[in-house]
Design a protein around this motif. Sequence first.
Motif, PDB file in Angstrom:
ATOM      1  N   PRO A 190       0.821  -1.221   0.000  1.00 53.05           N
ATOM      2  CA  PRO A 190       0.000   0.000   0.000  1.00 53.05           C
ATOM      3  C   PRO A 190       0.849   1.264   0.000  1.00 53.05           C
ATOM      4  O   PRO A 190       2.034   1.235   0.378  1.00 53.05           O
ATOM      5  CB  PRO A 190      -0.778  -0.121   1.316  1.00 53.05           C
ATOM      6  N   ASP A 191       0.252   2.375  -0.407  1.00 46.60           N
ATOM      7  CA  ASP A 191       0.937   3.667  -0.317  1.00 46.60           C
ATOM      8  C   ASP A 191       0.122   4.605   0.574  1.00 46.60           C
ATOM      9  O   ASP A 191      -0.933   4.231   1.096  1.00 46.60           O
ATOM     10  CB  ASP A 191       1.183   4.273  -1.693  1.00 46.60           C
ATOM     11  N   THR A 192       0.606   5.821   0.717  1.00 43.87           N
ATOM     12  CA  THR A 192      -0.034   6.803   1.590  1.00 43.87           C
ATOM     13  C   THR A 192      -1.492   7.035   1.208  1.00 43.87           C
ATOM     14  O   THR A 192      -2.380   7.116   2.066  1.00 43.87           O
ATOM     15  CB  THR A 192       0.733   8.138   1.517  1.00 43.87           C
ATOM     16  N   GLY A 193      -1.756   7.122  -0.095  1.00 44.73           N
ATOM     17  CA  GLY A 193      -3.116   7.372  -0.565  1.00 44.73           C
ATOM     18  C   GLY A 193      -4.076   6.243  -0.249  1.00 44.73           C
ATOM     19  O   GLY A 193      -5.266   6.478  -0.017  1.00 44.73           O
ATOM     20  N   ASP A 194      -3.559   5.014  -0.215  1.00 39.32           N
ATOM     21  CA  ASP A 194      -4.424   3.866   0.099  1.00 39.32           C
ATOM     22  C   ASP A 194      -4.915   3.936   1.544  1.00 39.32           C
ATOM     23  O   ASP A 194      -6.099   3.701   1.817  1.00 39.32           O
ATOM     24  CB  ASP A 194      -3.663   2.560  -0.132  1.00 39.32           C
ATOM     25  N   TYR A 195      -4.009   4.255   2.460  1.00 33.57           N
ATOM     26  CA  TYR A 195      -4.409   4.405   3.865  1.00 33.57           C
ATOM     27  C   TYR A 195      -5.402   5.559   4.012  1.00 33.57           C
ATOM     28  O   TYR A 195      -6.387   5.462   4.767  1.00 33.57           O
ATOM     29  CB  TYR A 195      -3.188   4.665   4.744  1.00 33.57           C
ATOM     30  N   LEU A 196      -5.143   6.638   3.291  1.00 31.66           N
ATOM     31  CA  LEU A 196      -6.023   7.808   3.354  1.00 31.66           C
ATOM     32  C   LEU A 196      -7.434   7.447   2.885  1.00 31.66           C
ATOM     33  O   LEU A 196      -8.431   7.765   3.552  1.00 31.66           O
ATOM     34  CB  LEU A 196      -5.449   8.929   2.493  1.00 31.66           C
ATOM     35  N   SER A 218      -1.668   6.751   7.322  1.00 32.47           N
ATOM     36  CA  SER A 218      -1.384   7.564   6.150  1.00 32.47           C
ATOM     37  C   SER A 218      -0.307   8.598   6.450  1.00 32.47           C
ATOM     38  O   SER A 218       0.633   8.783   5.672  1.00 32.47           O
ATOM     39  CB  SER A 218      -2.671   8.266   5.681  1.00 32.47           C
ATOM     40  N   ILE A 219      -0.435   9.254   7.586  1.00 34.22           N
ATOM     41  CA  ILE A 219       0.552  10.264   7.990  1.00 34.22           C
ATOM     42  C   ILE A 219       1.906   9.611   8.245  1.00 34.22           C
ATOM     43  O   ILE A 219       2.951  10.107   7.793  1.00 34.22           O
ATOM     44  CB  ILE A 219       0.073  11.014   9.252  1.00 34.22           C
ATOM     45  N   LYS A 220       1.895   8.496   8.938  1.00 39.15           N
ATOM     46  CA  LYS A 220       3.145   7.798   9.276  1.00 39.15           C
ATOM     47  C   LYS A 220       3.881   7.329   8.021  1.00 39.15           C
ATOM     48  O   LYS A 220       5.106   7.436   7.920  1.00 39.15           O
ATOM     49  CB  LYS A 220       2.851   6.606  10.181  1.00 39.15           C
ATOM     50  N   SER A 221       3.129   6.827   7.042  1.00 39.58           N
ATOM     51  CA  SER A 221       3.756   6.325   5.820  1.00 39.58           C
ATOM     52  C   SER A 221       4.326   7.446   4.966  1.00 39.58           C
ATOM     53  O   SER A 221       5.102   7.213   4.037  1.00 39.58           O
ATOM     54  CB  SER A 221       2.744   5.529   4.992  1.00 39.58           C
ATOM     55  N   ASP A 222       3.947   8.701   5.281  1.00 38.03           N
ATOM     56  CA  ASP A 222       4.448   9.876   4.567  1.00 38.03           C
ATOM     57  C   ASP A 222       5.437  10.642   5.435  1.00 38.03           C
ATOM     58  O   ASP A 222       5.450  11.880   5.453  1.00 38.03           O
ATOM     59  CB  ASP A 222       3.262  10.764   4.162  1.00 38.03           C
ATOM     60  N   ASN A 223       6.253   9.885   6.181  1.00 37.43           N
ATOM     61  CA  ASN A 223       7.273  10.489   7.053  1.00 37.43           C
ATOM     62  C   ASN A 223       6.679  11.476   8.051  1.00 37.43           C
ATOM     63  O   ASN A 223       7.282  12.514   8.364  1.00 37.43           O
ATOM     64  CB  ASN A 223       8.359  11.181   6.218  1.00 37.43           C
ATOM     65  N   ASN A 224       5.470  11.149   8.551  1.00 38.22           N
ATOM     66  CA  ASN A 224       4.790  11.971   9.560  1.00 38.22           C
ATOM     67  C   ASN A 224       4.544  13.406   9.111  1.00 38.22           C
ATOM     68  O   ASN A 224       4.523  14.328   9.935  1.00 38.22           O
ATOM     69  CB  ASN A 224       5.571  11.957  10.875  1.00 38.22           C
ATOM     70  N   ASN A 225       4.373  13.587   7.805  1.00 38.17           N
ATOM     71  CA  ASN A 225       4.124  14.924   7.274  1.00 38.17           C
ATOM     72  C   ASN A 225       2.637  15.265   7.430  1.00 38.17           C
ATOM     73  O   ASN A 225       1.805  14.890   6.603  1.00 38.17           O
ATOM     74  CB  ASN A 225       4.533  15.004   5.802  1.00 38.17           C
ATOM     75  N   GLN A 226       2.323  15.990   8.484  1.00 38.84           N
ATOM     76  CA  GLN A 226       0.926  16.305   8.790  1.00 38.84           C
ATOM     77  C   GLN A 226       0.330  17.298   7.794  1.00 38.84           C
ATOM     78  O   GLN A 226      -0.868  17.251   7.495  1.00 38.84           O
ATOM     79  CB  GLN A 226       0.811  16.846  10.211  1.00 38.84           C
ATOM     80  N   GLN A 227       1.168  18.192   7.270  1.00 40.03           N
ATOM     81  CA  GLN A 227       0.651  19.193   6.332  1.00 40.03           C
ATOM     82  C   GLN A 227       0.175  18.536   5.046  1.00 40.03           C
ATOM     83  O   GLN A 227      -0.849  18.925   4.479  1.00 40.03           O
ATOM     84  CB  GLN A 227       1.723  20.241   6.026  1.00 40.03           C
ATOM     85  N   ASN A 228       0.914  17.535   4.579  1.00 38.74           N
ATOM     86  CA  ASN A 228       0.482  16.806   3.381  1.00 38.74           C
ATOM     87  C   ASN A 228      -0.872  16.141   3.612  1.00 38.74           C
ATOM     88  O   ASN A 228      -1.729  16.108   2.727  1.00 38.74           O
ATOM     89  CB  ASN A 228       1.515  15.743   2.984  1.00 38.74           C
ATOM     90  N   PHE A 229      -1.044  15.614   4.816  1.00 39.60           N
ATOM     91  CA  PHE A 229      -2.309  14.972   5.163  1.00 39.60           C
ATOM     92  C   PHE A 229      -3.452  15.991   5.134  1.00 39.60           C
ATOM     93  O   PHE A 229      -4.516  15.741   4.559  1.00 39.60           O
ATOM     94  CB  PHE A 229      -2.205  14.338   6.553  1.00 39.60           C
ATOM     95  N   ILE A 230      -3.219  17.157   5.718  1.00 41.06           N
ATOM     96  CA  ILE A 230      -4.235  18.217   5.740  1.00 41.06           C
ATOM     97  C   ILE A 230      -4.578  18.656   4.312  1.00 41.06           C
ATOM     98  O   ILE A 230      -5.747  18.842   3.964  1.00 41.06           O
ATOM     99  CB  ILE A 230      -3.745  19.421   6.579  1.00 41.06           C
ATOM    100  N   ASN A 231      -3.534  18.782   3.483  1.00 39.30           N
ATOM    101  CA  ASN A 231      -3.763  19.173   2.084  1.00 39.30           C
ATOM    102  C   ASN A 231      -4.590  18.121   1.337  1.00 39.30           C
ATOM    103  O   ASN A 231      -5.485  18.459   0.555  1.00 39.30           O
ATOM    104  CB  ASN A 231      -2.431  19.382   1.366  1.00 39.30           C
ATOM    105  N   SER A 232      -4.289  16.852   1.611  1.00 37.07           N
ATOM    106  CA  SER A 232      -5.017  15.764   0.955  1.00 37.07           C
ATOM    107  C   SER A 232      -6.473  15.748   1.380  1.00 37.07           C
ATOM    108  O   SER A 232      -7.386  15.538   0.562  1.00 37.07           O
ATOM    109  CB  SER A 232      -4.363  14.418   1.275  1.00 37.07           C
ATOM    110  N   ILE A 233      -6.717  15.969   2.663  1.00 39.25           N
ATOM    111  CA  ILE A 233      -8.092  16.040   3.169  1.00 39.25           C
ATOM    112  C   ILE A 233      -8.845  17.186   2.489  1.00 39.25           C
ATOM    113  O   ILE A 233     -10.004  17.041   2.095  1.00 39.25           O
ATOM    114  CB  ILE A 233      -8.112  16.237   4.700  1.00 39.25           C
ATOM    115  N   SER A 234      -8.166  18.317   2.310  1.00 41.89           N
ATOM    116  CA  SER A 234      -8.798  19.479   1.667  1.00 41.89           C
ATOM    117  C   SER A 234      -9.179  19.165   0.226  1.00 41.89           C
ATOM    118  O   SER A 234     -10.244  19.571  -0.249  1.00 41.89           O
ATOM    119  CB  SER A 234      -7.847  20.680   1.701  1.00 41.89           C
TER     120      SER A 234
END
Length: 249
Positions: A190-196, A218-234
């Motif tokens: 899986p990749d970050t998007g799959d977990y998301l 999802s955040i953990k698989s992306d090196n704990n980048n929380q901003q990327n997660f927030i952007n993806s949610i948006s």
Amino acid sequence: EDPFKNVRNFVEIPLFSEELSDVDFLSLVGEFYFKRKYYKEAFMVFDALSSKMPPSAQLFQKMGYTMQQQGRISEALTYYEQSELLNSDSVWTLCHIANCHKQLGNISSALDYYRRVEDTDFENLSVAMSIGHCCLLQEKYEDALKYYYKVEFLDEKSTKAWRPIAWCSLLSKDFEQSKIYYKKIIENNPDTGDYLNLGHLYLAMGDYNNAVEYYKKSIKSDNNNQQNFINSISVDAKYFGKLGIKEDI
């Protein structure tokens, strides 16, 4: 100056231009640049060649391809369409016209061309996937799923249809089917998007504990980048209303 340091287009050099302007030489130079992916130079040679010979479907194909490789999609489409006028049965040309329309956002036109290819080559998995993607963009989820299932059926060893099947099933609110495929994906690289997306699925199902767990993964698989997660949610928030997810969640 080192004459081999940069690409030289001999046709443009005044000293050589008159001597090197015959059709055979231009064809040779054009192919040389084309095969070595010097697309800008190749186009200039092919363009010069087009004024010295009768219209050629193959030459227009190559002119379109050199434009496409330079990101000049509208111009590429023009040359592909000229090629189509001379040879309307070329699957290669039809596929590239469809791809150009898709890149330009002309989804209905892209679908028309992909379906023409499908009529000729029913088992072309790449075309089936492309038709599915076009139907998905038009929010015709049931039609999209038919083509994704077709790809899965014709190529049982491939996993490339899993993600679009899972996503389409989610958007069409077939949550159980979506879960089956996301679980298969999670067990298979899986990749970050799959977990998301699996988080979105559980959120839509009202299973907030699992939603949180997969969002964390999802955040953990992306090196704990929380901003990327927030952007993806948006970015994905536009789908939440259709899934019955309230904005304040």
